[in-house]
Scaffold this motif. Structure first.
Motif, short mmCIF file in Angstrom:
data_model
loop_
_atom_site.label_atom_id
_atom_site.label_comp_id
_atom_site.label_asym_id
_atom_site.label_seq_id
_atom_site.Cartn_x
_atom_site.Cartn_y
_atom_site.Cartn_z
N GLY A 1 217.35 -19.00 98.52
CA GLY A 1 215.96 -18.69 98.26
C GLY A 1 215.23 -19.83 97.58
N ARG A 2 213.98 -19.56 97.21
CA ARG A 2 213.16 -20.54 96.50
C ARG A 2 212.23 -19.82 95.54
NH1 ARG A 2 208.34 -24.48 98.90
NH2 ARG A 2 208.05 -25.73 96.99
N LEU A 3 212.24 -20.25 94.28
CA LEU A 3 211.33 -19.70 93.28
C LEU A 3 210.44 -20.82 92.76
CD1 LEU A 3 210.32 -17.48 91.33
CD2 LEU A 3 212.16 -18.17 89.75
N VAL A 4 209.13 -20.62 92.87
CA VAL A 4 208.16 -21.58 92.33
C VAL A 4 207.42 -20.88 91.20
CG1 VAL A 4 206.22 -23.10 92.83
CG2 VAL A 4 207.93 -22.65 94.60
N SER A 5 207.58 -21.38 89.98
CA SER A 5 207.00 -20.77 88.80
C SER A 5 205.84 -21.61 88.30
CB SER A 5 208.05 -20.63 87.69
OG SER A 5 209.15 -19.84 88.13
N ALA B 1 209.24 -5.19 93.84
CA ALA B 1 208.74 -6.31 94.63
C ALA B 1 209.69 -6.66 95.76
CB ALA B 1 208.53 -7.53 93.73
N ASP B 2 210.83 -5.99 95.83
CA ASP B 2 211.82 -6.20 96.90
C ASP B 2 212.23 -7.67 96.98
OD1 ASP B 2 213.43 -5.23 99.05
OD2 ASP B 2 212.02 -6.13 100.47
N ILE B 3 212.68 -8.21 95.85
CA ILE B 3 213.15 -9.60 95.82
C ILE B 3 214.52 -9.66 96.48
CG2 ILE B 3 213.58 -11.60 94.36
CD1 ILE B 3 210.73 -10.54 94.17
N PHE B 4 214.62 -10.39 97.58
CA PHE B 4 215.86 -10.38 98.37
C PHE B 4 216.46 -11.78 98.47
CE2 PHE B 4 212.24 -10.98 101.18
CZ PHE B 4 212.61 -12.05 101.98
N PRO B 5 217.77 -11.88 98.77
CA PRO B 5 218.40 -13.20 98.91
C PRO B 5 217.71 -14.01 100.01
CG PRO B 5 220.07 -11.49 98.75
CD PRO B 5 218.76 -10.78 98.88
N GLY B 6 217.35 -15.25 99.69
CA GLY B 6 216.68 -16.11 100.65
C GLY B 6 215.17 -16.04 100.61
N ALA B 7 214.60 -15.20 99.74
CA ALA B 7 213.16 -15.03 99.68
C ALA B 7 212.48 -16.26 99.05
CB ALA B 7 212.79 -13.79 98.87
N THR B 8 211.25 -16.50 99.48
CA THR B 8 210.39 -17.49 98.83
C THR B 8 209.46 -16.73 97.90
OG1 THR B 8 210.46 -19.01 100.72
CG2 THR B 8 208.62 -19.26 99.18
N VAL B 9 209.59 -16.98 96.60
CA VAL B 9 208.90 -16.20 95.58
C VAL B 9 208.04 -17.12 94.72
CG1 VAL B 9 209.17 -14.60 93.63
CG2 VAL B 9 210.81 -14.55 95.54
N VAL B 10 206.83 -16.67 94.42
CA VAL B 10 205.95 -17.36 93.49
C VAL B 10 205.82 -16.50 92.25
CG1 VAL B 10 203.53 -17.97 93.05
CG2 VAL B 10 204.65 -18.72 95.16
N GLU B 11 205.91 -17.14 91.08
CA GLU B 11 205.81 -16.45 89.80
C GLU B 11 204.76 -17.13 88.93
OE1 GLU B 11 208.64 -15.81 85.82
OE2 GLU B 11 209.07 -17.39 87.29
N ALA B 12 203.96 -16.36 88.24
CA ALA B 12 202.97 -16.91 87.29
C ALA B 12 202.68 -15.86 86.23
CB ALA B 12 201.67 -17.30 88.02
N GLY B 13 202.67 -16.23 84.90
CA GLY B 13 203.19 -17.48 84.39
C GLY B 13 204.65 -17.30 84.00
N VAL B 14 205.25 -18.44 83.77
CA VAL B 14 206.69 -18.45 83.52
C VAL B 14 207.04 -18.02 82.10
CG1 VAL B 14 206.76 -20.87 82.82
CG2 VAL B 14 208.76 -19.84 83.88
N GLY B 15 206.11 -18.18 81.14
CA GLY B 15 206.38 -17.74 79.77
C GLY B 15 207.61 -18.41 79.20
N SER B 16 208.58 -17.61 78.74
CA SER B 16 209.82 -18.14 78.17
C SER B 16 210.96 -18.17 79.17
CB SER B 16 210.23 -17.32 76.94
OG SER B 16 209.22 -17.37 75.95
N GLY B 17 210.73 -17.72 80.41
CA GLY B 17 211.74 -17.82 81.46
C GLY B 17 212.62 -16.60 81.64
N ALA B 18 212.35 -15.50 80.92
CA ALA B 18 213.22 -14.32 81.03
C ALA B 18 213.18 -13.73 82.44
CB ALA B 18 212.81 -13.27 80.00
N LEU B 19 211.97 -13.55 82.98
CA LEU B 19 211.87 -13.00 84.34
C LEU B 19 212.38 -13.98 85.37
CD1 LEU B 19 210.99 -10.79 86.28
CD2 LEU B 19 208.67 -11.75 86.23
#
Length: 338
Positions: free
Chosen positions: A130-134, A100-118
């Motif tokens: 960066g910013r992560l919205v789960s 997914a090429d997750i890079f420093p400063g990226a704005t990332v959306v994650e679904a679903g968060v589950g137990s938080g491992a990812l």
């Protein structure tokens, strides 16, 4: 707090999470407390014997058995933390960060968060800028994930936001159109939210779907193709085989971590763009109503955790998070006194 948390080094403190390797190479993970004790059939190990020792020390329990004490790595923590939902395994998390090429400063959306491992891997990859919205549908799963992330980082990162709700309805009101760099979907039916994801992604952005079965993989791939908003999807799975290496005895392990899930990635096209056609040999790629029936979430199946088990996991996660807060407070007090 910032993701750039204090380095996990120095002497063990109250509230630290410690991984112990004991007889027969068995692992135990504990949270240090002044009056804490770890009981096994090999004897009792007192937490006070660990507090103040440097990382990588060896301690002896009441029966004379030795234990190697180390702070757990991210992969160790993810495998031992309390779980409300099944986790994304480290081998897949590593591939997700790369594919997914997750890079420093990226704005990332994650679904679903589950137990938080990812979430832990994504937060490390996006860095302090960066910013992560789960997004998570269930409050109880979100609580376990928050506690696990707080335990690992010693606090809740400023770069992380958890939204409890359905991504399909919550994403448009949370993220402006074209503002998201990467979307990672770990959910039963990712095709249901793909139109909302297409609106949120910036042109050139990446969507990655983590699915467990071939039926899910097939349906989400065909749906992505049908939107006309993405490049042709690319699918893969990751298998990890360890090796036994001792002197001249070099051979593959008898057991391996094989299939856990499929990863499917595609990139967002610019609005109005039609990708060049891909030439393929004639194949049985068409499908009818009977095939679609096999793709429904009910047919795909979903495993549920009992409420009683989930409440137990939530208590374990909250207890570990409280220990991490105490350890962080202890480090801050030491820093101020120096």
């Amino acid at each position: 707090m910032s993701v750039a948390a204090p380095r996990p080094s120095g002497p063990f403190r109250e509230g630290d999470r410690v991984q112990l390797t004991g007889p027969k190479n068995r692992l135990h993970t504990i949270t240090l407390a002044p009056d804490g004790e770890m009981h096994t059939h090999h004897g009792v190990l007192f937490h006070r014997d660990l507090i103040g020792l440097p990382d990588g020390s060896v301690v002896t329990n009441s029966s004379g058995h030795e234990y190697l004490a180390l702070r757990p790595l991210l992969r160790d923590f993810a495998m031992s933390m309390p779980r409300g939902a099944a986790i994304v395994y480290p081998k897949d998390a590593a591939q997700i960060v790369m594919q997914a090429d997750i890079f420093p400063g990226a704005t990332v959306v994650e679904a679903g968060v589950g137990s938080g491992a990812l979430s832990l891997s994504l937060l490390r990859a996006i860095g302090p800028a960066g910013r992560l919205v789960s997004f998570e549908r269930r409050d109880d799963f979100a609580d376990v994930a928050r506690a696990n992330v707080e335990t690992f980082f010693g606090g809740t990162p400023d770069t992380w936001e958890v939204v409890v709700g359905d991504l399909l309805h919550a994403l448009p009101s949370t993220m402006p159109a074209g503002s998201v760099d990467r979307v990672v979907l770990d959910m039963l039916a990712p095709w249901e939210v793909m139109d909302a994801v297409a609106d949120a992604l910036t042109p050139g952005g990446v969507v990655l779907c983590y699915v467990a079965t071939a039926t899910q993989l097939s349906r989400v791939a065909e749906y992505i193709r049908g939107t006309g908003c993405f490049t042709d999807p690319d699918a893969s799975e990751t298998m990890v085989r360890g090796w036994h290496v001792e002197g001249l005895a070099v051979r593959p392990d008898h057991r391996m971590v094989a299939h856990t899930g499929f990863l499917l990635t595609a990139r967002r096209l610019a609005p109005g763009t039609i990708a060049p056609g891909v030439k393929r040999r004639a194949s049985k790629s068409s499908y009818g109503d009977e095939d679609v029936e096999l793709w429904t979430p009910g047919a795909v199946g979903d495993r549920e955790i009992t409420d009683k088990n989930l409440r137990k996991r939530a208590r374990e996660a909250a207890k570990a998070a409280d220990g991490a807060r105490r350890a962080a407070a202890s480090r801050d007090a030491e820093d101020r006194s120096q």
